[in-house]
Scaffold this motif. Sequence first.
Motif, PDB file in Angstrom:
ATOM      1  N   SER A  25     -23.380  -5.401   6.209  1.00 42.19           N
ATOM      2  CA  SER A  25     -23.610  -5.261   7.643  1.00 42.19           C
ATOM      3  C   SER A  25     -23.308  -3.823   8.057  1.00 42.19           C
ATOM      4  O   SER A  25     -22.564  -3.114   7.389  1.00 42.19           O
ATOM      5  N   GLY A  26     -23.926  -3.405   9.147  1.00 43.64           N
ATOM      6  CA  GLY A  26     -23.716  -2.047   9.630  1.00 43.64           C
ATOM      7  C   GLY A  26     -24.588  -1.003   8.952  1.00 43.64           C
ATOM      8  O   GLY A  26     -24.499   0.181   9.281  1.00 43.64           O
ATOM      9  N   TYR A  27     -25.394  -1.416   8.017  1.00 37.19           N
ATOM     10  CA  TYR A  27     -26.302  -0.506   7.320  1.00 37.19           C
ATOM     11  C   TYR A  27     -27.392  -1.329   6.667  1.00 37.19           C
ATOM     12  O   TYR A  27     -27.133  -2.383   6.090  1.00 37.19           O
ATOM     13  N   SER A  28     -28.631  -0.833   6.760  1.00 32.07           N
ATOM     14  CA  SER A  28     -29.738  -1.525   6.119  1.00 32.07           C
ATOM     15  C   SER A  28     -29.873  -1.085   4.673  1.00 32.07           C
ATOM     16  O   SER A  28     -30.013   0.104   4.381  1.00 32.07           O
ATOM     17  N   ILE A  29     -29.820  -2.043   3.763  1.00 32.81           N
ATOM     18  CA  ILE A  29     -29.972  -1.729   2.337  1.00 32.81           C
ATOM     19  C   ILE A  29     -31.272  -0.960   2.091  1.00 32.81           C
ATOM     20  O   ILE A  29     -31.343  -0.062   1.248  1.00 32.81           O
ATOM     21  N   SER A  30     -32.303  -1.282   2.865  1.00 32.80           N
ATOM     22  CA  SER A  30     -33.613  -0.643   2.687  1.00 32.80           C
ATOM     23  C   SER A  30     -33.599   0.837   3.042  1.00 32.80           C
ATOM     24  O   SER A  30     -34.537   1.562   2.700  1.00 32.80           O
ATOM     25  N   SER A  31     -32.568   1.289   3.733  1.00 32.35           N
ATOM     26  CA  SER A  31     -32.495   2.692   4.164  1.00 32.35           C
ATOM     27  C   SER A  31     -32.106   3.642   3.037  1.00 32.35           C
ATOM     28  O   SER A  31     -32.238   4.872   3.179  1.00 32.35           O
ATOM     29  N   GLY A  32     -31.596   3.080   1.946  1.00 33.65           N
ATOM     30  CA  GLY A  32     -31.240   3.957   0.834  1.00 33.65           C
ATOM     31  C   GLY A  32     -29.916   3.579   0.218  1.00 33.65           C
ATOM     32  O   GLY A  32     -29.380   2.517   0.466  1.00 33.65           O
ATOM     33  N   PHE A  33     -29.395   4.442  -0.619  1.00 32.99           N
ATOM     34  CA  PHE A  33     -28.176   4.254  -1.401  1.00 32.99           C
ATOM     35  C   PHE A  33     -28.398   3.219  -2.506  1.00 32.99           C
ATOM     36  O   PHE A  33     -29.240   2.332  -2.402  1.00 32.99           O
ATOM     37  N   TYR A  34     -27.621   3.350  -3.536  1.00 35.56           N
ATOM     38  CA  TYR A  34     -27.503   2.309  -4.535  1.00 35.56           C
ATOM     39  C   TYR A  34     -26.349   1.394  -4.110  1.00 35.56           C
ATOM     40  O   TYR A  34     -25.494   1.776  -3.303  1.00 35.56           O
ATOM     41  N   TRP A  35     -26.328   0.211  -4.674  1.00 38.67           N
ATOM     42  CA  TRP A  35     -25.321  -0.800  -4.370  1.00 38.67           C
ATOM     43  C   TRP A  35     -24.834  -1.365  -5.693  1.00 38.67           C
ATOM     44  O   TRP A  35     -25.626  -1.614  -6.604  1.00 38.67           O
ATOM     45  N   GLY A  36     -23.532  -1.563  -5.811  1.00 38.99           N
ATOM     46  CA  GLY A  36     -23.011  -1.912  -7.117  1.00 38.99           C
ATOM     47  C   GLY A  36     -21.943  -2.985  -7.119  1.00 38.99           C
ATOM     48  O   GLY A  36     -21.424  -3.396  -6.069  1.00 38.99           O
ATOM     49  N   TRP A  37     -21.655  -3.440  -8.328  1.00 35.48           N
ATOM     50  CA  TRP A  37     -20.584  -4.402  -8.576  1.00 35.48           C
ATOM     51  C   TRP A  37     -19.561  -3.783  -9.521  1.00 35.48           C
ATOM     52  O   TRP A  37     -19.923  -3.150 -10.514  1.00 35.48           O
ATOM     53  N   ILE A  38     -18.305  -3.982  -9.198  1.00 37.27           N
ATOM     54  CA  ILE A  38     -17.182  -3.508 -10.006  1.00 37.27           C
ATOM     55  C   ILE A  38     -16.208  -4.674 -10.122  1.00 37.27           C
ATOM     56  O   ILE A  38     -16.059  -5.449  -9.181  1.00 37.27           O
ATOM     57  N   ARG A  39     -15.549  -4.813 -11.256  1.00 37.78           N
ATOM     58  CA  ARG A  39     -14.576  -5.883 -11.391  1.00 37.78           C
ATOM     59  C   ARG A  39     -13.229  -5.355 -11.868  1.00 37.78           C
ATOM     60  O   ARG A  39     -13.147  -4.256 -12.437  1.00 37.78           O
ATOM     61  N   GLN A  40     -12.204  -6.173 -11.652  1.00 37.01           N
ATOM     62  CA  GLN A  40     -10.842  -5.779 -12.001  1.00 37.01           C
ATOM     63  C   GLN A  40     -10.075  -7.012 -12.472  1.00 37.01           C
ATOM     64  O   GLN A  40      -9.665  -7.835 -11.651  1.00 37.01           O
ATOM     65  N   PRO A  41      -9.874  -7.164 -13.781  1.00 41.30           N
ATOM     66  CA  PRO A  41      -9.042  -8.277 -14.272  1.00 41.30           C
ATOM     67  C   PRO A  41      -7.642  -8.184 -13.683  1.00 41.30           C
ATOM     68  O   PRO A  41      -7.174  -7.077 -13.373  1.00 41.30           O
TER      69      PRO A  41
END
Lengths: 120, 109
Positions: A25-41
Amino acid sequence: QVQLQESGPGLVKPSETLSLTCAVSGYSISSGFYWGWIRQPPGKGLEWIGSIYHSGSTYYNPSLKSRVTISVDTSKNQFSLKLSSVTAADTAVYYCARLAQVPYYYFDYWGQGTLVTVSS
Amino acid sequence: EIVLTQSPGTLSLSPGERATLSCRASQSISSSYLAWYQQKPGQAPRLLIYGASSRATGIPDRFSGSGSGTDFTLTISRLEPEDFAVYYCQQYGSSLPYSFGQGTKLEIK
């Protein structure tokens, strides 16, 4: 204000598929940037899982590539993670994040994280 | 694959002191590719520094980053009580696009 929120089951059985969604929210994914997943055991460090562009272009951590699928739904302004054949080693807090690229490479906005436990 | 090694593993200091955290890369990397994060218990990491030395929005100027090549440093000039946390460096590379150091825990002495 960009906000990200992870959702999905907190408990997954061994050998099954972990599925999580990140609502932006607060930003349209279609406007740009990459989006990622990070994990932490629990009690350990951070591991990047993979990233996606709004066009659907993806790249993954080579150590997880065979089990990971990241997809995007621009109509819902969200992206998703699927991790197959999970084991106890996949137990972790999973974060989604926005990823700045070119010329700098960093994660600037993060979700609060969601704990996924792999157990029968 | 570039490996980031942070030192020390744990740093014990008192409020008001200066903290110097190190991040060493196994191969030379562009300064543009180095970032620092702060993580407090139960919270997501928070971006502090990108491009090795640029402070992120809203980050106090007591935080500064420096370095080039294989050696990078995060300095906290005068520790505030809220600065005690775990700090991670992160790099961008070609074979493993994003990787993190193992972290430095900054604890109150």
